[in-house]
Write a protein that holds these residues in place. Structure first.
Motif, PDB file in Angstrom:
ATOM      1  N   UNK A 105       0.851  -1.196   0.000  1.00  0.00           N
ATOM      2  CA  UNK A 105       0.000   0.000   0.000  1.00  0.00           C
ATOM      3  C   UNK A 105       0.883   1.241   0.000  1.00  0.00           C
ATOM      4  N   UNK A 106       0.646   2.159  -0.931  1.00  0.00           N
ATOM      5  CA  UNK A 106       1.472   3.359  -1.061  1.00  0.00           C
ATOM      6  C   UNK A 106       1.005   4.473  -0.133  1.00  0.00           C
ATOM      7  N   UNK A 107       1.859   5.475   0.035  1.00  0.00           N
ATOM      8  CA  UNK A 107       1.512   6.637   0.861  1.00  0.00           C
ATOM      9  C   UNK A 107       0.349   7.391   0.237  1.00  0.00           C
ATOM     10  N   UNK A 108      -0.501   7.959   1.102  1.00  0.00           N
ATOM     11  CA  UNK A 108      -1.674   8.688   0.616  1.00  0.00           C
ATOM     12  C   UNK A 108      -1.276  10.014  -0.013  1.00  0.00           C
ATOM     13  N   UNK A 109      -1.938  10.331  -1.123  1.00  0.00           N
ATOM     14  CA  UNK A 109      -1.800  11.624  -1.789  1.00  0.00           C
ATOM     15  C   UNK A 109      -3.167  12.282  -1.880  1.00  0.00           C
ATOM     16  N   UNK A 110      -3.181  13.518  -2.372  1.00  0.00           N
ATOM     17  CA  UNK A 110      -4.440  14.245  -2.459  1.00  0.00           C
ATOM     18  C   UNK A 110      -5.363  13.645  -3.516  1.00  0.00           C
ATOM     19  N   UNK A 111      -6.673  13.809  -3.309  1.00  0.00           N
ATOM     20  CA  UNK A 111      -7.656  13.519  -4.343  1.00  0.00           C
ATOM     21  C   UNK A 111      -7.672  14.694  -5.317  1.00  0.00           C
ATOM     22  N   UNK A 112      -7.836  14.410  -6.596  1.00  0.00           N
ATOM     23  CA  UNK A 112      -7.818  15.458  -7.622  1.00  0.00           C
ATOM     24  C   UNK A 112      -9.141  15.436  -8.384  1.00  0.00           C
ATOM     25  N   UNK A 113      -9.715  16.612  -8.616  1.00  0.00           N
ATOM     26  CA  UNK A 113     -11.051  16.688  -9.205  1.00  0.00           C
ATOM     27  C   UNK A 113     -11.100  17.668 -10.360  1.00  0.00           C
ATOM     28  N   UNK A 114     -12.026  17.402 -11.280  1.00  0.00           N
ATOM     29  CA  UNK A 114     -12.404  18.346 -12.337  1.00  0.00           C
ATOM     30  C   UNK A 114     -13.918  18.502 -12.263  1.00  0.00           C
ATOM     31  N   UNK A 115     -14.378  19.756 -12.125  1.00  0.00           N
ATOM     32  CA  UNK A 115     -15.809  20.057 -12.033  1.00  0.00           C
ATOM     33  C   UNK A 115     -16.258  20.865 -13.239  1.00  0.00           C
ATOM     34  N   UNK A 116     -17.481  20.599 -13.668  1.00  0.00           N
ATOM     35  CA  UNK A 116     -18.095  21.420 -14.720  1.00  0.00           C
ATOM     36  C   UNK A 116     -19.590  21.517 -14.432  1.00  0.00           C
ATOM     37  N   UNK A 117     -20.165  22.679 -14.683  1.00  0.00           N
ATOM     38  CA  UNK A 117     -21.608  22.857 -14.485  1.00  0.00           C
ATOM     39  C   UNK A 117     -22.161  23.788 -15.550  1.00  0.00           C
ATOM     40  N   UNK A 118     -23.445  23.621 -15.844  1.00  0.00           N
ATOM     41  CA  UNK A 118     -24.139  24.466 -16.814  1.00  0.00           C
ATOM     42  C   UNK A 118     -25.596  24.532 -16.403  1.00  0.00           C
ATOM     43  N   UNK A 119     -26.141  25.746 -16.319  1.00  0.00           N
ATOM     44  CA  UNK A 119     -27.532  25.872 -15.899  1.00  0.00           C
ATOM     45  C   UNK A 119     -28.113  27.223 -16.245  1.00  0.00           C
ATOM     46  N   UNK A 120     -29.345  27.434 -15.795  1.00  0.00           N
ATOM     47  CA  UNK A 120     -29.996  28.713 -16.046  1.00  0.00           C
ATOM     48  C   UNK A 120     -30.947  29.041 -14.900  1.00  0.00           C
ATOM     49  N   UNK A 121     -31.265  30.328 -14.779  1.00  0.00           N
ATOM     50  CA  UNK A 121     -32.215  30.809 -13.778  1.00  0.00           C
ATOM     51  C   UNK A 121     -33.301  31.602 -14.474  1.00  0.00           C
ATOM     52  N   UNK A 122     -34.500  31.535 -13.913  1.00  0.00           N
ATOM     53  CA  UNK A 122     -35.639  32.276 -14.440  1.00  0.00           C
ATOM     54  C   UNK A 122     -36.344  32.959 -13.280  1.00  0.00           C
ATOM     55  N   UNK A 123     -36.597  34.257 -13.401  1.00  0.00           N
ATOM     56  CA  UNK A 123     -37.396  34.980 -12.410  1.00  0.00           C
ATOM     57  C   UNK A 123     -38.500  35.715 -13.153  1.00  0.00           C
ATOM     58  N   UNK A 124     -39.735  35.469 -12.733  1.00  0.00           N
ATOM     59  CA  UNK A 124     -40.877  36.108 -13.390  1.00  0.00           C
ATOM     60  C   UNK A 124     -41.963  36.332 -12.348  1.00  0.00           C
ATOM     61  N   UNK A 125     -42.099  37.582 -11.910  1.00  0.00           N
ATOM     62  CA  UNK A 125     -43.110  37.873 -10.910  1.00  0.00           C
ATOM     63  C   UNK A 125     -42.858  37.106  -9.630  1.00  0.00           C
ATOM     64  N   UNK A 126     -43.825  36.245  -9.265  1.00  0.00           N
ATOM     65  CA  UNK A 126     -43.740  35.478  -8.034  1.00  0.00           C
ATOM     66  C   UNK A 126     -43.042  34.138  -8.210  1.00  0.00           C
ATOM     67  N   UNK A 127     -42.494  33.887  -9.385  1.00  0.00           N
ATOM     68  CA  UNK A 127     -41.920  32.582  -9.691  1.00  0.00           C
ATOM     69  C   UNK A 127     -40.414  32.695  -9.935  1.00  0.00           C
ATOM     70  N   UNK A 128     -39.660  31.746  -9.365  1.00  0.00           N
ATOM     71  CA  UNK A 128     -38.218  31.670  -9.585  1.00  0.00           C
ATOM     72  C   UNK A 128     -37.840  30.227  -9.847  1.00  0.00           C
ATOM     73  N   UNK A 129     -36.945  30.019 -10.815  1.00  0.00           N
ATOM     74  CA  UNK A 129     -36.485  28.670 -11.122  1.00  0.00           C
ATOM     75  C   UNK A 129     -34.986  28.683 -11.347  1.00  0.00           C
ATOM     76  N   UNK A 130     -34.322  27.650 -10.823  1.00  0.00           N
ATOM     77  CA  UNK A 130     -32.912  27.427 -11.137  1.00  0.00           C
ATOM     78  C   UNK A 130     -32.749  25.951 -11.488  1.00  0.00           C
ATOM     79  N   UNK A 131     -32.085  25.682 -12.602  1.00  0.00           N
ATOM     80  CA  UNK A 131     -31.823  24.316 -13.047  1.00  0.00           C
ATOM     81  C   UNK A 131     -30.356  24.252 -13.459  1.00  0.00           C
ATOM     82  N   UNK A 132     -29.606  23.348 -12.833  1.00  0.00           N
ATOM     83  CA  UNK A 132     -28.164  23.266 -13.078  1.00  0.00           C
ATOM     84  C   UNK A 132     -27.729  21.814 -13.218  1.00  0.00           C
TER      85      UNK A 132
END
Length: 891
Positions: free
Chosen positions: A647-674
């Motif tokens: 078993x080898x010595x522990x190293x850091x975890x490495x990550x790549x993140x990506x996201x894409x979404x949109x928000x909508x606000x109209x009067x009394x309504x709000x939406x976020x989808x990501x």
């Protein structure tokens, strides 16, 4: 002298009569009452906040001017010419999703819908007054779309601290901040249970809900902004800062014990067979229709300091929660949620020391006594009949102490630079006492209680941050940079000798196995094991005192290229004293398609440093399954035993993140989808059990922490919110949802056997960190003195592989047949919560309701499950329906 006294009396009388009382209600543009609005008498430290119904009462001097302010809304100034002043605040945007946030952006002008990344803002005061949830983890489980946490049983320390996760990632892959400052983690590392195996995490339940103003959840990778642990996102807890009002509540609740399922006659906690939780775990008492009774008392009060906006806000909280007992198989008589007695105190202070410099400090202390069931001891060599005829169920009790303090100075220079210098210190201590137990090698002379030692983690962080907003550059630009220096220390301290030692036939600790031997059990013919049953104590061989440090520097910038187009960038350098350096970056953007629609996305790299516990934790324990008991050595990563297995010595975890979404606000309504994707390389996991019987270590197996797997996670977060006022009636509806799919793309077993290194069963636990989908629909209604809330939460199917994976494959015909036999399927479930609120007066409100009112349980499984009960804790928990009453007050 008498004249002076008379003059003073007349002055005081004239002052009192010069005051008058102002009352009113504060609402938003839709007519919805706003709780927590700050109301100050201008030029003084006199102030109050609106209650849950938006009403307020304040005494002011004649000719006073009132200032009404609320985050995300435009402040209003009113002269106190009338005794009733009703206010309508115009929102800078609609609903909570428009609030200015701390997390995710260092731009003080950024709001949630206008940000380039998805952020939830949770008004804790509103949520806690409209539900029966007692602790932060439980609260977030049902209001945040991608947050998951549950109580567990038979999981040692994880019975006492709930592992929690975002987007199905590990508990240690979410960073927690308090008022924007890094929070220390728990010293506990999860070894058993159904989630968080091999992970450390932050104990959110150590923070009293009544001390919190709001919680901000950044659902996006943010290691380039905040450093290690922020792979899945960031949770920022903002403390109360209101003054001149006393708020709090007294609540009581209890669980229905009528567990659903076809359980064998004589099963623990069926209606004629109850475990005596006050005894030693070996006797049974009367039937209980209800258990797990919970009493919670909270109080919060703020005091103004000086005339420049200073304050100190104090919170006290007491929680007493009894055990629950749910059906367990014959080898697991004690199965249920641990009891808790906890006391919290939190303070939040701001003190202007000059016109441009503020001193701030916040922190708190949490003390919890907990009591949880360990596995029942039924086999001969572990039972001393003279002490526990027929077997016994040990109890793991712990004292958890969690302390933190943050202090710093912040200023704004004449050139517009915001400067913040702070020091943050936190420490978590976990101390175990094992009760209702014995050391079998001492036979009838054994005590029934042992101090088993424990562990601690301390962390100190120094931050220096700079930021400045430039209105004249492009359509706006914000620059920020800073540095951080952090030190950490992890300790394991030993218990008393009887908690870990094996004794010979003369009652002496065995130090030379060649000349000393343990007593032989007359039934099994095997030597009696040593150590406290249920949880063996830490011995001097396990003692750890290890530290490390890291230095980091970051820079980020936000550019409003045009009024519609925003670009954010960040880069961060980190250097750890134990494994080296890493550089991470992030770029995100938001484009306003119209006044109501925003398109947003981000790409970033991230990392998580191995925790000190993952590097240095070591212990020996007994692993129980339906096929018997196995003595296991968990070897530290730097141990010669670990190296001997390759078993080898522990190293850091490495990550790549990506996201894409949109928000909508109209009067009394709000939406976020990501939508999002998270790829993680070299995830740190806990291996399976390697054969160690030939090593002369007096154990059957050994396991290790390794950088063992690569994973890919894809998902979608949805938040749809609507509010509407019809006359005196207010309606609200919020739909939250998370769809999440993780796959393991590689196992880093090298030349080691994959099924032992990280086999199908271990993979299943990682993949079941959260249900693949969770959707919640919350409906609210308000009218004058009455409010109601109805919520539905649906958890998707979850699959685990049970202990049959440890059986001989030949017994099943093939490996695929064994996997099929070992698969435990928990079908999708719907949980319903109901709350009714009644305003008894301006100061008192009674709420009654129930969580899981239809008493829904996970699907019943066979007798191979991880925790030894009829269910694993994978969806809504295993306690059933909970009924409560809560009396809130505001003075």
């Amino acid at each position: 002298m008498k004249k002076i006294a008379l003059l003073m009396l007349l002055f005081n009388i004239s002052f009192v009569f010069a005051q008058k009382e102002i009352t009113g209600v504060v609402k938003d543009n839709s007519g919805t009452a706003l709780p927590g609005v700050n109301i100050f008498e201008k030029g003084t430290n006199n102030g109050v906040s609106t209650d849950a119904e938006g009403t307020y009462k304040i005494k002011v001097q004649e000719g006073a001017t009132l200032v009404f302010s609320y985050i995300g809304y435009k402040s209003i100034t009113k002269e106190a010419t009338n005794t009733t002043i009703d206010i309508v605040l115009a929102a800078e945007g609609e609903q909570e999703l428009q609030e200015v946030q701390i997390v995710g952006s260092r731009n003080s002008k950024r709001t949630v819908v206008n940000s380039a990344v998805p952020i939830d803002i949770i008004d804790v005061k509103t949520v806690t007054t409209q539900s029966g949830k007692l602790e932060i983890n439980e609260l977030l489980q049902y209001v945040a779309p991608s947050f998951n946490a549950n109580k567990q049983s038979g999981s040692d320390g994880a019975d006492h601290v709930d592992p929690a996760s975002l987007r199905g990632m590990g508990p240690d892959q979410t960073l927690v901040l308090i008022n924007g400052k890094r929070r220390h983690q728990s010293s506990l590392i999860n070894l058993f249970g159904t989630r968080g195996r091999g992970n450390t995490g932050t104990d959110l339940n150590a923070i009293p809900a009544s001390s919190i103003k709001r919680i901000e959840i950044l659902r996006d990778g943010a290691a380039a902004q905040y450093g290690s642990d922020a792979i899945a996102g960031v949770i920022n807890i903002v403390l109360n800062d209101n003054i001149n009002e006393l708020t709090g509540a007294i609540s009581f609740g209890t669980y229905n014990t009528d567990a659903k399922g076809d359980f064998p006659s004589g099963t623990a906690n069926t209606k004629d067979f109850r475990l005596d939780t006050n005894g030693n775990g070996n006797s049974f008492g009367k039937n209980k229709q209800f258990d797990g009774a919970s009493t919670k008392i909270t109080a919060n009060y703020g005091i103004g300091l000086g005339k420049k906006g200073g304050y100190v806000n104090l919170t006290g909280e007491f929680l007493n929660k009894e055990k629950t007992l749910r059906p367990g198989f014959d080898f697991r008589k004690g199965f249920g949620e641990a009891s808790i007695t906890g006391v919290n105190f939190t303070g939040n202070l701001l003190l202007p020391v000059s016109d441009k410099i503020d001193f701030y400090a916040f922190g708190g202390t949490n003390h919890r006594d907990t009591d949880a069931y360990a596995f029942t001891r039924n086999d001969g060599e572990r039972v001393v009949e003279s002490i526990y005829p027929g077997g016994f169920t040990p109890r793991i009790t712990s004292v958890i102490i969690d302390n933190s303090i943050v202090a710093g100075f912040k200023t704004k220079t004449s050139s517009g630079w915001n400067i913040d210098l702070s020091n943050t210190y936190g420490k978590n201590v976990f101390d175990y006492t094992i009760k209702g137990t014995l050391n079998a090698s001492l036979e009838s002379a054994s005590p029934t209680q042992f101090d088993a030692g424990g562990h601690s983690l301390s962390q100190n962080t120094i931050n220096l941050d700079f930021s400045k907003n430039y209105d004249s550059v492009l359509e706006g630009m914000n620059l920020a940079f800073g540095a951080e220096y952090r030190t950490e220390n992890f300790e394991i301290f030993a218990g008393e000798i009887g908690s870990y030692a094996t004794y010979d036939t003369n009652g002496n600790p065995i130090t030379n196995p060649a000349t000393q031997s343990a007593p032989i059990d007359p039934i099994s013919g095997e030597p009696r094991p040593g150590g406290s049953q249920g949880f063996p104590g830490y011995s001097p061989k396990n003692v750890v005192d290890e530290s490390r440090s890291n230095f980091s520097a970051y820079a980020d910038a936000e550019f409003d290229i045009t009024e519609k187009f925003l670009v954010s960038t960040a880069v961060r350098f980190e250097n750890y004293s134990d494994f080296g350096s890493t550089i991470n970056g992030k770029i995100s953007s938001r484009y306003k398609i119209s006044d109501n629609i925003n398109l947003r996305g981000s790409v970033s790299t991230g990392f998580r440093a191995p925790s000190l516990a993952q590097i240095y934790y070591n212990t020996s324990f007994t692993n129980f399954s339906s096929s018997g008991a196995t003595e296991v050595l968990l070897s530290a990563n730097d141990s010669p035993v670990t190296k001997a297995f390759g078993i080898e010595s522990l190293n850091e975890e490495k990550a790549v993140n990506a996201s894409l979404g949109f928000t909508v606000t109209k009067g009394n309504f709000t939406a976020t989808i990501d939508g999002y994707m998270i790829n993680v390389k070299d995830r740190i996991v806990l291996t399976g059990y390697f054969d160690a019987s030939s090593l002369g270590l007096n154990v059957d197996a050994a396991q290790f922490f390794v950088n063992g797997a690569d994973t890919k996670t894809k998902g979608l977060d949805v938040v749809l919110a609507w509010k509407k006022k019809f006359g005196e009636n207010s309606f609200g509806a919020t739909l939250t949802g998370n769809v999440n799919h993780m796959e393991i793309t590689d196992v880093k077993n090298g030349s080691l056997d994959e099924q032992t290194f990280f086999g199908e069963r271990d993979k299943a636990f990682l993949l079941a960190s959260a249900p693949e989908s969770k959707f919640g629909l919350n409906l609210t209604y308000d009218r004058k003195w009455f409010n109601a809330g109805l919520s539905f939460t649906r958890f998707s199917e979850v699959k685990l592989l049970d202990y049959q994976m440890y059986e001989d494959v030949a017994d099943y015909g093939s490996f695929s047949d064994q996997i099929s036999a070992a698969t435990d399927t928990y079908s999708s479930k719907m949980v319903t919560d109901l709350t009714l609120g009644f305003k008894l007066s301006k100061s008192l409100k009674l709420s009654v309701g129930g969580n899981n009112i239809f008493n829904i349980y996970p699907d019943q499984q066979d007798d191979w499950v991880e925790a030894g009960g009829y269910w694993d804790s994978v969806q809504m928990g295993f306690n059933g329906a909970y009924y409560y009453a809560r009396l809130g007050f505001n003075f």
